[in-house]
Design a protein around this motif. Sequence first.
Motif, PDB file in Angstrom:
ATOM      1  N   UNK B 176      -7.998  -7.240   7.202  1.00 30.56           N
ATOM      2  CA  UNK B 176      -6.836  -7.243   6.309  1.00 30.56           C
ATOM      3  C   UNK B 176      -5.639  -7.769   7.080  1.00 30.56           C
ATOM      4  N   UNK B 177      -4.876  -8.650   6.439  1.00 31.56           N
ATOM      5  CA  UNK B 177      -3.629  -9.143   7.027  1.00 31.56           C
ATOM      6  C   UNK B 177      -2.483  -8.782   6.076  1.00 31.56           C
ATOM      7  N   UNK B 178      -1.450  -8.138   6.595  1.00 29.17           N
ATOM      8  CA  UNK B 178      -0.307  -7.788   5.747  1.00 29.17           C
ATOM      9  C   UNK B 178       0.864  -8.738   5.969  1.00 29.17           C
ATOM     10  N   UNK B 179       0.713  -9.651   6.905  1.00 32.40           N
ATOM     11  CA  UNK B 179       1.688 -10.726   7.093  1.00 32.40           C
ATOM     12  C   UNK B 179       0.959 -11.848   7.822  1.00 32.40           C
ATOM     13  N   UNK B 180       0.158 -12.554   7.050  1.00 34.47           N
ATOM     14  CA  UNK B 180      -0.759 -13.551   7.612  1.00 34.47           C
ATOM     15  C   UNK B 180      -0.045 -14.567   8.495  1.00 34.47           C
ATOM     16  N   UNK B 181       1.113 -15.026   8.030  1.00 30.18           N
ATOM     17  CA  UNK B 181       1.807 -16.090   8.756  1.00 30.18           C
ATOM     18  C   UNK B 181       2.423 -15.607  10.074  1.00 30.18           C
ATOM     19  N   UNK B 182       2.491 -14.299  10.251  1.00 31.40           N
ATOM     20  CA  UNK B 182       2.997 -13.776  11.523  1.00 31.40           C
ATOM     21  C   UNK B 182       1.983 -13.970  12.636  1.00 31.40           C
ATOM     22  N   UNK B 183       0.718 -14.133  12.268  1.00 31.90           N
ATOM     23  CA  UNK B 183      -0.324 -14.236  13.298  1.00 31.90           C
ATOM     24  C   UNK B 183      -1.181 -15.499  13.201  1.00 31.90           C
ATOM     25  N   UNK B 184      -1.333 -16.042  11.986  1.00 34.99           N
ATOM     26  CA  UNK B 184      -2.242 -17.177  11.809  1.00 34.99           C
ATOM     27  C   UNK B 184      -1.539 -18.500  12.074  1.00 34.99           C
ATOM     28  N   UNK B 185      -2.247 -19.415  12.677  1.00 36.31           N
ATOM     29  CA  UNK B 185      -1.725 -20.758  12.900  1.00 36.31           C
ATOM     30  C   UNK B 185      -2.306 -21.685  11.828  1.00 36.31           C
ATOM     31  N   UNK B 198       6.225 -20.725  -0.788  1.00 38.74           N
ATOM     32  CA  UNK B 198       6.736 -19.383  -1.013  1.00 38.74           C
ATOM     33  C   UNK B 198       6.632 -18.420   0.167  1.00 38.74           C
ATOM     34  N   UNK B 199       5.957 -18.846   1.242  1.00 37.42           N
ATOM     35  CA  UNK B 199       5.782 -17.906   2.360  1.00 37.42           C
ATOM     36  C   UNK B 199       7.115 -17.585   3.039  1.00 37.42           C
ATOM     37  N   UNK B 200       8.125 -18.412   2.837  1.00 35.63           N
ATOM     38  CA  UNK B 200       9.435 -18.131   3.425  1.00 35.63           C
ATOM     39  C   UNK B 200      10.122 -16.924   2.769  1.00 35.63           C
ATOM     40  N   UNK B 201       9.661 -16.549   1.576  1.00 38.20           N
ATOM     41  CA  UNK B 201      10.344 -15.487   0.840  1.00 38.20           C
ATOM     42  C   UNK B 201       9.759 -14.096   1.070  1.00 38.20           C
ATOM     43  N   UNK B 202       8.614 -14.056   1.752  1.00 39.96           N
ATOM     44  CA  UNK B 202       7.995 -12.746   1.994  1.00 39.96           C
ATOM     45  C   UNK B 202       6.616 -12.933   2.575  1.00 39.96           C
ATOM     46  N   UNK B 203       5.975 -11.801   2.941  1.00 38.78           N
ATOM     47  CA  UNK B 203       4.684 -11.912   3.615  1.00 38.78           C
ATOM     48  C   UNK B 203       3.573 -12.443   2.710  1.00 38.78           C
ATOM     49  N   UNK B 204       2.622 -13.127   3.333  1.00 40.65           N
ATOM     50  CA  UNK B 204       1.377 -13.506   2.675  1.00 40.65           C
ATOM     51  C   UNK B 204       0.329 -12.466   3.065  1.00 40.65           C
ATOM     52  N   UNK B 205      -0.316 -11.891   2.074  1.00 42.38           N
ATOM     53  CA  UNK B 205      -1.365 -10.898   2.303  1.00 42.38           C
ATOM     54  C   UNK B 205      -2.735 -11.564   2.205  1.00 42.38           C
ATOM     55  N   UNK B 206      -3.669 -11.088   3.001  1.00 43.37           N
ATOM     56  CA  UNK B 206      -5.035 -11.627   2.920  1.00 43.37           C
ATOM     57  C   UNK B 206      -6.056 -10.536   3.205  1.00 43.37           C
ATOM     58  N   UNK B 207      -7.187 -10.647   2.538  1.00 45.07           N
ATOM     59  CA  UNK B 207      -8.319  -9.771   2.867  1.00 45.07           C
ATOM     60  C   UNK B 207      -9.607 -10.573   2.832  1.00 45.07           C
TER      61      UNK B 207
END
Lengths: 214, 214
Positions: B176-185, B198-207
């Motif tokens: 689970x990622x609660x802020x994908x762009x904080x860690x993913x390249x 839209x990722x500039x406006x808030x976190x992207x979630x992923x599972x």
Amino acid sequence: MRVRNKPWAPKLIAAHPELITEDPTQLKGQWQSRFAKQQPLQIEVGSGKGQFIIEMAKRHPEINYVAIEIQTSVIAIILKKLVEEPLPNLQLAHADGQAVTAFFEPHEVDRLYLNFSDPWPKSRHEKRRLTYKSFLAGYREVLKPNGQIEFKTDNRGLFEFSLTSMNNFGMQFEQVWLDLHAVATPEDNVETEYEQKFSQFGPIYKIIATFPAK
Amino acid sequence: MRVRNKPWAPKLIAAHPELITEDPTQLKGQWQSRFAKQQPLQIEVGSGKGQFIIEMAKRHPEINYVAIEIQTSVIAIILKKLVEEPLPNLQLAHADGQAVTAFFEPHEVDRLYLNFSDPWPKSRHEKRRLTYKSFLAGYREVLKPNGQIEFKTDNRGLFEFSLTSMNNFGMQFEQVWLDLHAVATPEDNVETEYEQKFSQFGPIYKIIATFPAK
């Protein structure tokens, strides 16, 4: 949580055996004897300075609470508040909350709270996180069938880990909040000291999850 | 996703039956016949303008992809790109992705992607969310045993719902990622058009979650 050493703490603890125990193994299966009324028992593992559990105890006189905290200077702060303003439904345990199965009989506990537990961010410390499977197994043992955990944190990595860990353990998710303060009011969310201070820096995550009866 | 009506779309679709089908029920169990090579099949339900699935097809020539999208003017944009730059491992289906069991035989699909699905925020529309249990049952049917879903969204409410829904359905969480762009390249996260914007406006979630073999 780190606080300054409180030289008065051991003395205060020793003076109030009716409110705090230093050896909770002796109360295993006997917790109800410590309270004025026999009623459901809820525990908090890692209570810090106790703002959460004291407020819960005030709001819910129909529930008995046990606050577990290992740091002497921290639990002494809860004790001091409790001496000044007695609450017949709150007991303190000065002990390592990780060892719940040593302190409670199977099914003795109705609900367990984990608030802002240490995130242990390094992978090699994964086993120390309080939502690691070995701890979940302990919580399941002391909780009643279909017992629930309520877990709050502001640590993204810990919450990501916990969602996966609790899911993989077979827990059933009741509700998940990815920004608790965006929806919850002070009426339905009792804040911890830490939460009050740090919620301005990012979202507070919360989950309520059940151990399904086998 | 809403786009302007494209008067040229139906004609382009009609001109390329080798790249796009308007009746994917006719290909049920036969999808491999549409590709140059017989290799694992992955599908995206709701492909939008196709940036994600096209990039995936380019990066993974060893996998066959099917992009499903219901809006004529939207899937026509993918088709146009595909006509200009052919990809032997990408096929398009102009159809309602909710009906996957009508389009694929049981176990025909290796992996399923859901990207930025409609959040349907109102409670009374819960059943329309693509992670509602009835849709999960369809995905499980068409996926191979231990098949996985990869789901991304920026919608907090939809992700909260999806975590609970997937857990309650018995899916096993892999990560689970609660802020994908904080860690993913960009190397390990293929972005959709919407995500880029839209990722500039808030976190992207992923599972990533698995349907365990029964």
